[in-house]
Design an enzyme around this catalytic site. Structure first.
Site, short mmCIF file in Angstrom:
data_model
loop_
_atom_site.label_atom_id
_atom_site.label_comp_id
_atom_site.label_asym_id
_atom_site.label_seq_id
_atom_site.Cartn_x
_atom_site.Cartn_y
_atom_site.Cartn_z
N LYS A 30 0.83 -1.22 0.00
CA LYS A 30 0.00 0.00 0.00
C LYS A 30 0.87 1.27 0.00
O LYS A 30 0.64 2.18 -0.79
CB LYS A 30 -0.88 -0.01 1.25
CG LYS A 30 -1.55 1.31 1.52
CD LYS A 30 -1.82 1.49 3.01
CE LYS A 30 -2.12 2.92 3.33
NZ LYS A 30 -1.26 3.51 4.32
N ASN A 31 1.85 1.31 0.88
CA ASN A 31 2.59 2.57 1.01
C ASN A 31 3.54 2.82 -0.17
O ASN A 31 3.97 3.95 -0.37
CB ASN A 31 3.32 2.64 2.36
CG ASN A 31 2.34 2.90 3.49
OD1 ASN A 31 1.21 3.34 3.26
ND2 ASN A 31 2.75 2.62 4.72
N CYS A 125 -4.98 12.53 11.02
CA CYS A 125 -5.21 11.10 11.12
C CYS A 125 -5.21 10.79 12.60
O CYS A 125 -4.95 11.66 13.42
CB CYS A 125 -4.12 10.42 10.34
SG CYS A 125 -3.98 8.70 10.59
N ARG A 130 0.71 15.26 12.54
CA ARG A 130 1.43 14.73 11.38
C ARG A 130 1.87 15.90 10.51
O ARG A 130 1.32 16.14 9.43
CB ARG A 130 0.57 13.73 10.61
CG ARG A 130 0.24 12.52 11.46
CD ARG A 130 -0.47 11.45 10.68
NE ARG A 130 0.41 10.72 9.78
CZ ARG A 130 0.03 9.65 9.08
NH1 ARG A 130 -1.21 9.22 9.17
NH2 ARG A 130 0.87 9.05 8.27
N ASP A 314 3.93 0.34 12.11
CA ASP A 314 2.70 -0.15 11.48
C ASP A 314 2.37 -1.59 11.86
O ASP A 314 1.34 -2.13 11.44
CB ASP A 314 2.79 -0.01 9.94
CG ASP A 314 2.85 1.45 9.52
OD1 ASP A 314 2.49 2.33 10.33
OD2 ASP A 314 3.28 1.73 8.38
N ARG A 406 -9.05 0.81 3.46
CA ARG A 406 -8.06 1.73 2.86
C ARG A 406 -6.78 0.99 2.50
O ARG A 406 -6.10 1.37 1.54
CB ARG A 406 -7.69 2.82 3.89
CG ARG A 406 -8.63 3.98 3.97
CD ARG A 406 -8.04 5.03 4.88
NE ARG A 406 -6.61 5.17 4.61
CZ ARG A 406 -5.65 5.20 5.53
NH1 ARG A 406 -5.94 5.14 6.80
NH2 ARG A 406 -4.40 5.32 5.18
N1 EPU Z 1 7.51 14.26 10.74
C1 EPU Z 1 7.76 15.59 10.99
N2 EPU Z 1 7.75 16.46 9.94
C2 EPU Z 1 7.54 16.06 8.66
C3 EPU Z 1 7.31 14.70 8.40
C4 EPU Z 1 7.31 13.81 9.47
O1 EPU Z 1 7.94 15.99 12.14
O2 EPU Z 1 7.57 16.91 7.74
C5 EPU Z 1 7.51 13.30 11.85
C6 EPU Z 1 6.14 12.64 12.04
O3 EPU Z 1 5.29 13.44 12.83
C7 EPU Z 1 6.52 11.32 12.68
C8 EPU Z 1 7.88 11.00 12.06
O4 EPU Z 1 8.37 12.23 11.53
O5 EPU Z 1 6.68 11.49 14.06
C9 EPU Z 1 7.87 9.98 10.95
O6 EPU Z 1 6.89 10.33 9.97
P1 EPU Z 1 7.00 9.88 8.44
O7 EPU Z 1 7.07 11.12 7.62
O8 EPU Z 1 8.07 8.86 8.31
O9 EPU Z 1 5.59 9.19 8.21
P2 EPU Z 1 4.65 9.35 6.96
O10 EPU Z 1 5.42 9.42 5.72
O11 EPU Z 1 3.60 10.40 7.21
C10 EPU Z 1 4.53 6.79 6.46
C11 EPU Z 1 3.46 5.76 6.31
C12 EPU Z 1 2.86 5.45 7.65
C13 EPU Z 1 3.96 4.96 8.60
C14 EPU Z 1 5.10 5.97 8.66
C15 EPU Z 1 6.29 5.49 9.46
C16 EPU Z 1 2.65 6.24 4.10
C17 EPU Z 1 1.56 6.78 3.24
N3 EPU Z 1 2.45 6.30 5.41
O12 EPU Z 1 3.90 7.94 7.00
O13 EPU Z 1 1.95 4.39 7.43
O14 EPU Z 1 3.44 4.75 9.88
O15 EPU Z 1 5.55 6.28 7.33
O16 EPU Z 1 6.81 4.32 8.93
O17 EPU Z 1 3.65 5.76 3.61
C18 EPU Z 1 0.11 3.03 7.82
O18 EPU Z 1 0.41 2.44 6.76
O19 EPU Z 1 -0.76 2.60 8.62
C19 EPU Z 1 0.80 4.27 8.15
C20 EPU Z 1 0.37 5.12 9.08
#
Ligand code: EPU
Length: 427
Positions: A30-31, A125, A130, A314, A406
């Site tokens: 998915k991701n 979310c 986030r 996850d 989803r």
């Molecule tokens: N963060 C920041 N600033 C940013 C971006 C992230 O502070 O600009 C922080 C976040 O708040 C968090 C940490 O950095 O504490 C990591 O966030 P990351 O950006 O890695 O997460 P994401 O890209 O929003 C993806 C997956 C999530 C998964 C996380 C961590 C997708 C669409 N989503 O989210 O997947 O938990 O990486 O591996 O790829 C799920 O599949 O259920 C899911 C939530």
């Protein structure tokens, strides 16, 4: 029958306990899919995407691509061709993009392709704050100007020029988004402290197959040498879903079962394998298959979720179900998200004894869980509650299925095939 103002409410009815036994096939990730679909916007031509998971997030993304002028042809529910020769980056996608988080990848992709993009700010979310400040920092370092207008985020650039970008946090989303924005930029972009998750490698492999020049994905330094154009005209098969495979591994242990998980990359699951072995379970990796089995009560554990290759956030709720009936008191520290223990309230309704405080939770193992009506708060919580229902005594009703749909393809059918007594009904 519940009255939700005339709206049909779907729920899962699960009767347990059942030790799961048999074979399950893993779908595409998915991701990776929700990043590869927007990445197609960088291509001046068409591409074919295979092993696409048949989930609602993918269908929503395809609708967005069509609104932007792309032509999406479905060969099967898991195999599409996307023609992005003509793109209208001014199309009104504000409302639809607010609906889900991964719409943020449109910023990098459309900025790269068209130099201007406006999308709805990604909706919140249930995992706590986030922010996307690191994504914005990256776009601005490449030469874009960003602004927030009436709940939308706008990014504009006359020209994107490669540069070095250090990420304060190894963010999955920021790493992919900066990669998308810099594929067609002038010169070389270096992302330092990049995230290393398998889907980052998959997005880079997809872009390289289409004509990009990205090196180092999967390490913490990624170099993107800008190219003039992505010609596409190629096909790509999405990597198997590491989290779906991990979900079934943990389901085998929670239900005291014996499952063979087919079509997975066992290397992506080493942290989960190590924890399962630590708590007494058995894992046998063989090619692209994993057999996971244990018919006893697992022992307690201490777990901290971390970026890849650490234990994935996850899979934290699914592991929480396993530890709910472990021998002794376990601790989970959530290292990524502020608020990912909401599912513990639901497990406590099923007889678990979990105390969650901030980013830590204490699981005092009970002998068994008992079925109850439970409410899904987010995607992985949903998977965890299904596993809990299969392992529990009696009947569990799981509500708020839209979160599960989803991100998991045919989840109840996959569980049914390995013995679960599970059905979806409309109230
Ligand atoms: N963060 C920041 N600033 C940013 C971006 C992230 O502070 O600009 C922080 C976040 O708040 C968090 C940490 O950095 O504490 C990591 O966030 P990351 O950006 O890695 O997460 P994401 O890209 O929003 C993806 C997956 C999530 C998964 C996380 C961590 C997708 C669409 N989503 O989210 O997947 O938990 O990486 O591996 O790829 C799920 O599949 O259920 C899911 C939530």
């Amino acid at each position: 029958m519940l009255d939700y103002g005339g709206i049909n409410v779907e729920k899962l009815i699960i009767t347990g306990p059942t030790p799961l036994k048999g074979e399950v096939n893993i779908s595409g990730a998915k991701n990776a899919a929700v990043a590869i679909l927007p990445a197609t916007l960088l291509i001046n031509g068409f591409c074919r995407i295979e092993n696409l998971p048949n989930i609602s997030d993918v269908k929503l993304y395809c609708q967005i691509l069509e609104l932007l002028g792309a032509k999406v042809t479905w060969h099967t529910p898991n195999d599409i061709t996307v023609d992005t020769t003509n793109i209208n980056n001014k199309a009104d996608i504000y409302e639809i993009t607010r609906k889900f988080r991964a719409s943020y990848y449109l910023i990098g992709a459309l900025l790269g392709r068209c130099g201007e993009v406006q999308v709805g700010l990604p909706g919140g979310c249930n995992l706590g704050a986030r922010p996307i400040d690191l994504h914005i920092k990256g776009f601005e370092a490449l030469g874009a100007t960003t602004s927030i207008i009436q709940g939308n985020i706008k990014a504009v650039a006359n020209k994107l020029v490669g540069t070095s970008i250090y990420l304060d946090i190894a963010s999955v989303g920021a790493t992919i988004n900066i990669m998308l924005a810099s594929v067609l930029a002038e010169g070389t972009t270096i992302i330092d402290n990049a995230a290393k998750e398998p889907h980052i490698v998959d997005v880079a492999n997809f872009l390289n197959t289409m004509g990009a020049d990205i090196r180092g994905a999967g390490t913490d330094v990624i170099k993107i040498h800008g190219v003039k154009e992505l010609k596409g005209n190629s096909s790509y098969s999405i990597v198997p879903d590491q989290i779906e495979a991990g979900t079934f591994m943990l389901a085998a242990i929670a239900t005291r079962g014996d499952i063979v998980i087919k079509n997975c990359i066992t290397k992506h699951l080493e942290s989960v394998t190590a924890k399962i072995i630590e708590i007494g379970g058995n894992v046998d990796a063989n090619g692209d298959k994993l057999r996971v089995w244990y018919d006893k009560r697992p022992s307690k554990a201490t777990i901290k979720t971390l970026p890849y290759p650490g234990f994935p956030t996850d899979l934290q709720p699914q592991m929480g179900v396993v530890l709910s009936t472990a021998d002794g008191t376990s601790i989970i520290n959530e290292g990524i998200w502020e608020s990912r223990f909401q599912y513990t309230n639901e497990l406590n309704k099923m007889g678990a004894r979990i105390t969650a405080q901030g980013k830590s939770a204490f699981f005092e193992g009970v002998d068994f869980l008992v079925g109850a009506p439970v409410y899904v708060t987010d995607l992985r919580a949903g998977a965890a509650l299904i596993i809990a229902g299969i392992s529990a005594e009696g009947v569990t009703e799981v509500y708020n299925l839209e979160h599960i749909d989803r991100g998991y393809e045919n989840i109840e059918e996959k569980f049914r095939k390995i013995g679960a007594n599970i059905k979806r009904v409309v109230e």
